[in-house]
Design a protein around this motif. Structure first.
Motif, PDB file in Angstrom:
ATOM      1  N   UNK A 156       8.516 -41.045  10.180  1.00  0.00           N
ATOM      2  CA  UNK A 156       7.510 -41.779  10.743  1.00  0.00           C
ATOM      3  C   UNK A 156       7.255 -43.087  10.052  1.00  0.00           C
ATOM      4  N   UNK A 157       6.874 -42.834   8.833  1.00  0.00           N
ATOM      5  CA  UNK A 157       6.558 -44.161   8.379  1.00  0.00           C
ATOM      6  C   UNK A 157       7.696 -44.960   8.028  1.00  0.00           C
ATOM      7  N   UNK A 158       9.063 -44.698   7.808  1.00  0.00           N
ATOM      8  CA  UNK A 158      10.103 -45.380   7.761  1.00  0.00           C
ATOM      9  C   UNK A 158      10.183 -46.271   9.151  1.00  0.00           C
ATOM     10  N   UNK A 159      10.209 -45.669  10.077  1.00  0.00           N
ATOM     11  CA  UNK A 159      10.423 -45.913  11.464  1.00  0.00           C
ATOM     12  C   UNK A 159       9.296 -47.291  11.848  1.00  0.00           C
ATOM     13  N   UNK A 160       8.201 -46.969  11.413  1.00  0.00           N
ATOM     14  CA  UNK A 160       6.980 -47.813  11.695  1.00  0.00           C
ATOM     15  C   UNK A 160       7.335 -49.250  11.113  1.00  0.00           C
ATOM     16  N   UNK A 161       7.566 -48.842   9.632  1.00  0.00           N
ATOM     17  CA  UNK A 161       7.763 -50.066   8.761  1.00  0.00           C
ATOM     18  C   UNK A 161       9.186 -50.947   9.245  1.00  0.00           C
ATOM     19  N   UNK A 162       9.991 -50.078   9.650  1.00  0.00           N
ATOM     20  CA  UNK A 162      11.275 -51.051   9.893  1.00  0.00           C
ATOM     21  C   UNK A 162      11.247 -51.579  11.258  1.00  0.00           C
ATOM     22  N   UNK A 163      10.540 -50.714  12.255  1.00  0.00           N
ATOM     23  CA  UNK A 163      10.224 -51.480  13.755  1.00  0.00           C
ATOM     24  C   UNK A 163       9.230 -52.803  13.420  1.00  0.00           C
ATOM     25  N   UNK A 164       8.240 -52.832  12.412  1.00  0.00           N
ATOM     26  CA  UNK A 164       7.360 -53.791  12.234  1.00  0.00           C
ATOM     27  C   UNK A 164       8.216 -55.082  11.463  1.00  0.00           C
ATOM     28  N   UNK A 165       8.927 -54.756  10.748  1.00  0.00           N
ATOM     29  CA  UNK A 165      10.019 -55.650  10.018  1.00  0.00           C
ATOM     30  C   UNK A 165      11.004 -56.310  10.952  1.00  0.00           C
ATOM     31  N   UNK A 166      11.329 -55.491  12.018  1.00  0.00           N
ATOM     32  CA  UNK A 166      12.407 -55.848  12.913  1.00  0.00           C
ATOM     33  C   UNK A 166      11.597 -57.028  13.858  1.00  0.00           C
ATOM     34  N   UNK A 167      10.271 -56.377  14.311  1.00  0.00           N
ATOM     35  CA  UNK A 167       9.571 -57.292  15.182  1.00  0.00           C
ATOM     36  C   UNK A 167       9.326 -58.826  14.698  1.00  0.00           C
ATOM     37  N   UNK A 168       8.879 -58.598  13.494  1.00  0.00           N
ATOM     38  CA  UNK A 168       8.503 -59.858  12.857  1.00  0.00           C
ATOM     39  C   UNK A 168       9.889 -60.829  12.455  1.00  0.00           C
ATOM     40  N   UNK A 169      11.081 -60.189  12.313  1.00  0.00           N
ATOM     41  CA  UNK A 169      11.987 -60.982  12.222  1.00  0.00           C
ATOM     42  C   UNK A 169      12.578 -61.358  13.743  1.00  0.00           C
ATOM     43  N   UNK A 170      12.418 -60.759  14.666  1.00  0.00           N
ATOM     44  CA  UNK A 170      13.156 -60.982  15.952  1.00  0.00           C
ATOM     45  C   UNK A 170      11.910 -62.025  16.590  1.00  0.00           C
ATOM     46  N   UNK A 171      10.844 -61.687  16.504  1.00  0.00           N
ATOM     47  CA  UNK A 171       9.891 -62.645  17.214  1.00  0.00           C
ATOM     48  C   UNK A 171       9.228 -63.741  16.512  1.00  0.00           C
ATOM     49  N   UNK A 172       9.417 -63.686  15.277  1.00  0.00           N
ATOM     50  CA  UNK A 172       8.990 -64.861  14.521  1.00  0.00           C
ATOM     51  C   UNK A 172       9.932 -65.553  13.598  1.00  0.00           C
ATOM     52  N   UNK A 173      11.206 -64.886  13.402  1.00  0.00           N
ATOM     53  CA  UNK A 173      11.975 -65.597  12.158  1.00  0.00           C
ATOM     54  C   UNK A 173      11.946 -65.251  11.115  1.00  0.00           C
ATOM     55  N   UNK A 174      10.633 -64.430  10.748  1.00  0.00           N
ATOM     56  CA  UNK A 174      10.196 -64.354   9.413  1.00  0.00           C
ATOM     57  C   UNK A 174      10.531 -62.805   8.800  1.00  0.00           C
ATOM     58  N   UNK A 175      10.797 -62.930   7.580  1.00  0.00           N
ATOM     59  CA  UNK A 175      11.071 -61.505   6.716  1.00  0.00           C
ATOM     60  C   UNK A 175       9.800 -61.003   6.281  1.00  0.00           C
TER      61      UNK A 175
END
Length: 140
Positions: free
Chosen positions: A11-30
């Motif tokens: 669950x923690x990995x899913x949340x971290x990965x999802x948040x990182x993906x959202x930041x990359x896709x929506x904001x273009x940031x790592x």
């Protein structure tokens, strides 16, 4: 905190990965925490506001998770000198490795970055060695 629990880890990995993906896709940031903190500390950075909001979310996250029975350790079995030395070494490693475990391990590997894969392997090998030394040779 020392026992592996696969469901909470997943669950923690899913949340971290999802948040990182959202930041990359929506904001273009790592979502590398060291880079986010570094940018937040520079008032002239036009991205400072979202960086501060991201950091606020890191602080508020455990408070929001507490009603669901999820919590951080309540006690750290180390004195201030050891905590300060550890913090210094983490900061030094972040500087030498051009990023932190979140930037390389989550975001870099997700982007198949060879540099991040090597950096993460080095992080893991060093972590394994430190745990071995502390638990089996020093006996802490």
């Amino acid at each position: 905190m020392t026992e592996f629990t696969p469901w909470s880890a997943l669950m923690g990995g899913f949340i971290l990965g999802g948040a990182a993906l959202m930041l990359l896709v929506l904001n273009g940031r790592i979502a590398g925490i060291s880079g986010i903190v570094s940018g937040a500390m520079q008032p002239s950075d036009p991205n400072a506001p979202w960086r501060w909001m991201f950091l606020l979310g890191l602080v508020l996250g455990p408070l929001l998770a507490a009603p669901f029975g999820l919590q951080l350790p309540e006690q750290i079995n180390a004195g201030w000198p050891l905590i300060l030395i550890g913090g210094f070494l983490v900061g030094l490693g972040t500087r030498l490795g051009s990023g932190c475990t979140s930037g390389h391990g989550i975001c870099g590997i997700g982007r198949l970055s060879p540099r991040s894969i090597v950096a993460t392997l080095i992080f893991m090998v060093v972590a394994i060695m430190v745990v071995f030394i502390v638990r089996h040779l020093i006996g802490v």
